[in-house]
Scaffold this motif. Structure first.
Motif, mmCIF file in Angstrom:
data_model
loop_
_atom_site.group_PDB
_atom_site.id
_atom_site.type_symbol
_atom_site.label_atom_id
_atom_site.label_comp_id
_atom_site.label_asym_id
_atom_site.label_seq_id
_atom_site.Cartn_x
_atom_site.Cartn_y
_atom_site.Cartn_z
ATOM 1 N N LYS A 170 0.828 -1.225 0.000
ATOM 2 C CA LYS A 170 0.000 0.000 0.000
ATOM 3 C C LYS A 170 0.855 1.265 0.000
ATOM 4 N N ASP A 225 0.889 3.187 -2.212
ATOM 5 C CA ASP A 225 0.040 4.239 -2.792
ATOM 6 C C ASP A 225 -0.592 5.097 -1.694
ATOM 7 N N SER A 238 2.556 -1.421 -4.392
ATOM 8 C CA SER A 238 1.366 -0.562 -4.360
ATOM 9 C C SER A 238 0.249 -1.255 -5.143
ATOM 10 N N ARG A 239 -0.961 -0.758 -4.984
ATOM 11 C CA ARG A 239 -2.087 -1.363 -5.699
ATOM 12 C C ARG A 239 -1.871 -1.327 -7.220
ATOM 13 N N SER A 288 -4.128 -8.954 9.815
ATOM 14 C CA SER A 288 -5.224 -9.046 8.851
ATOM 15 C C SER A 288 -5.421 -7.692 8.128
ATOM 16 N N GLY A 289 -5.647 -7.737 6.836
ATOM 17 C CA GLY A 289 -5.918 -6.517 6.072
ATOM 18 C C GLY A 289 -4.700 -5.848 5.471
ATOM 19 N N VAL A 290 -3.498 -6.423 5.685
ATOM 20 C CA VAL A 290 -2.289 -5.775 5.158
ATOM 21 C C VAL A 290 -2.061 -6.081 3.672
ATOM 22 N N GLY A 291 -2.805 -7.051 3.141
ATOM 23 C CA GLY A 291 -2.683 -7.333 1.714
ATOM 24 C C GLY A 291 -1.950 -8.624 1.373
ATOM 25 N N LYS A 292 -1.881 -9.558 2.303
ATOM 26 C CA LYS A 292 -1.199 -10.834 2.047
ATOM 27 C C LYS A 292 -1.870 -11.601 0.913
ATOM 28 N N THR A 293 -3.187 -11.775 1.037
ATOM 29 C CA THR A 293 -3.896 -12.589 0.051
ATOM 30 C C THR A 293 -3.864 -11.925 -1.322
ATOM 31 N N THR A 294 -4.026 -10.607 -1.341
ATOM 32 C CA THR A 294 -3.963 -9.870 -2.612
ATOM 33 C C THR A 294 -2.607 -10.115 -3.285
HETATM 34 N N1 LIG Z 1 -4.562 0.855 -1.398
HETATM 35 C C1 LIG Z 1 -4.155 -0.415 -1.433
HETATM 36 N N2 LIG Z 1 -4.979 -1.401 -1.006
HETATM 37 C C2 LIG Z 1 -4.540 -2.680 -1.037
HETATM 38 C C3 LIG Z 1 -3.257 -3.008 -1.538
HETATM 39 N N3 LIG Z 1 -3.102 -4.353 -1.442
HETATM 40 C C4 LIG Z 1 -4.247 -4.834 -0.917
HETATM 41 N N4 LIG Z 1 -5.127 -3.827 -0.673
HETATM 42 C C5 LIG Z 1 -6.477 -3.925 -0.090
HETATM 43 O O1 LIG Z 1 -6.377 -4.235 1.298
HETATM 44 C C6 LIG Z 1 -7.488 -5.029 1.719
HETATM 45 C C7 LIG Z 1 -7.025 -6.280 2.450
HETATM 46 O O2 LIG Z 1 -6.317 -7.101 1.552
HETATM 47 P P1 LIG Z 1 -6.121 -8.666 1.790
HETATM 48 O O3 LIG Z 1 -5.254 -9.143 0.671
HETATM 49 O O4 LIG Z 1 -7.408 -9.360 1.984
HETATM 50 O O5 LIG Z 1 -5.316 -8.640 3.169
HETATM 51 P P2 LIG Z 1 -4.913 -9.889 4.118
HETATM 52 O O6 LIG Z 1 -5.909 -9.889 5.229
HETATM 53 O O7 LIG Z 1 -3.550 -9.535 4.624
HETATM 54 O O8 LIG Z 1 -4.928 -11.130 3.297
HETATM 55 C C8 LIG Z 1 -8.279 -5.350 0.458
HETATM 56 O O9 LIG Z 1 -9.372 -4.466 0.371
HETATM 57 C C9 LIG Z 1 -7.267 -5.071 -0.662
HETATM 58 O O10 LIG Z 1 -7.909 -4.693 -1.857
HETATM 59 C C10 LIG Z 1 -2.404 -1.943 -2.003
HETATM 60 O O11 LIG Z 1 -1.250 -2.122 -2.430
HETATM 61 N N5 LIG Z 1 -2.904 -0.670 -1.917
#
Ligand SMILES: Nc1nc2c(ncn2[C@@H]2O[C@H](COP(=O)(O)OP(=O)(O)O)[C@@H](O)[C@H]2O)c(=O)[nH]1
Ligand SMILES: [Mg+2]
Ligand SMILES: [Zn+2]
Length: 336
Positions: free
Chosen positions: A159, A161, A183-184, A211-217
């Motif tokens: 993130k 961005d 970044s996204r 949770s929410g840091v973007g691991k799965t993405t």
């Molecule tokens: N702005 C931004 N949002 C992101 C980025 N990567 C992931 N997200 C968002 O962060 C949220 C949590 O992502 P997720 O992959 O589910 O996180 P996890 O809980 O660590 O697996 C989702 O809404 C993603 O779309 C990024 O690089 N930038």
């Protein structure tokens, strides 16, 4: 088709190796010579999803394994129904020796250990630069767990961005940990994939973080086809919906180039099990300096030999500061 019901399991458990004078009573496969090797991809309520050659096979642990549990990342020997058809269930009869074990205690007050993943060689500590805010305490705890388990840490800052990585880089620069920033836009365009892949190729990398840091993405952008294929197979075999988020999920990187392991979000990382000497071992520039320490030195006391070691120029003072921060992390609770 032959079914491996409960009774067959019981018969197998009673079987003993075919030694002289101790002949088995019934038809048995003493050494499971027909067993095939597989890798545990994910675990859901005692059902283990395994990759065998190129097939997804559902299995459960054979009773002969006793209390030993197979975990994600384990190399296992499997027998039984490996058709991968709906409701088919094979049995895991052996677990190979593990090269590494990443564990956490539930938290420091509850020393119940959980193994997150076996056989990983790298720990990707994922932190968002904003939303959620970085938590250096949690990053430090993950680092200590990596050092303890003998995994090489990799810092992944997502993130970008939303915020700059400068402050975090300053905090972690002295630990000499490799890092990547994503970044996204870079994930969506695929620009970040090559940069991240450089750090992953040929290794088994577990991704951990809040949770929410973007691991799965991130993991999905690295292995989109594998993720889809696996989810489809698991659905076909179990009739169930999506992968649950309570277990880790291992996915192979294309081109036989290693594995990535997505894990459920961490709120805390209990370090009850950590051995401080394993943490010091991760600081090879400082470790020899501890030879002059008093017995059972905490390395943060007046007689600690590390101050002199650094003063004599054997290591950078910032490294000693970092080591002390890591050692103190184990003694601290999460919220401090
Ligand atoms: N702005 C931004 N949002 C992101 C980025 N990567 C992931 N997200 C968002 O962060 C949220 C949590 O992502 P997720 O992959 O589910 O996180 P996890 O809980 O660590 O697996 C989702 O809404 C993603 O779309 C990024 O690089 N930038
Ligand atoms: Mg996730
Ligand atoms: Zn000391």
């Amino acid at each position: 088709m032959r079914r491996y019901g409960k009774h067959t399991d019981e018969d197998d458990i009673r079987s003993r190796p075919n030694r002289k004078g101790n002949r088995p009573r019934t038809h048995i496969r003493p050494k499971h010579e027909d067993a095939i090797e597989g890798m545990v991809l994910t675990v859901d309520r005692g059902r283990l999803t395994c990759l065998v050659d190129d097939r997804i096979v559902m299995a459960m642990k054979a009773r002969e394994l006793g209390r030993k549990a197979a975990v994600v990342g384990d190399r296992v020997a499997i027998v039984g129904d490996m058709t991968g058809k709906k409701d088919s269930l094979a049995r895991i009869v052996r677990i190979a020796d593990r090269k590494s074990v990443l564990r956490r205690t539930a938290d420091d007050d509850d020393p119940y250990e959980r193994v997150i993943v076996a056989n990983a060689d790298q720990l990707a500590i994922v932190t968002a630069l904003a939303d959620p805010e970085p938590r250096p305490r949690l990053i430090d705890r993950c680092l200590v767990a990596a050092f303890d388990a003998g995994l090489e840490p990799l810092l992944v800052m997502t993130k970008s961005d939303l915020a700059s990585p400068d402050k975090l880089l300053e905090l972690y620069g002295h630990l000499d940990i490799p890092y990547v920033v994503t970044s996204r836009a870079e994930l969506e365009s695929g620009d970040a994939v090559g940069r991240v892949r450089e750090q992953l190729d040929g290794r088994i990398t577990a991704f951990v973080g809040h949770s929410g840091v973007g691991k799965t993405t991130l993991v999905n952008s690295l292995v989109p086809e594998e993720r889809r294929r696996l989810t489809g197979h698991v659905n076909a075999v179990t009739g169930r919906g999506r992968h649950t988020t309570t277990s880790a999920l291992a996915l192979p990187l294309a081109g036989d180039a290693g594995w990535v392991v997505d894990t459920p979000g961490l709120r805390s990382f209990g370090l009850h099990h950590v051995d401080p000497s394993r943490v010091i071992h991760a600081f090879p520039d400082l470790e020899p300096g501890t030879e002059g320490c008093p017995r059972a030195c905490s390395h943060d006391e007046p007689d600690c030999a590390l101050d002199a070691w650094v003063a004599e120029g054997h290591a950078d003072p910032a490294r000693l500061y970092s080591l002390r921060r890591m050692l103190a992390t184990k003694e601290r609770t999460e919220g401090d």
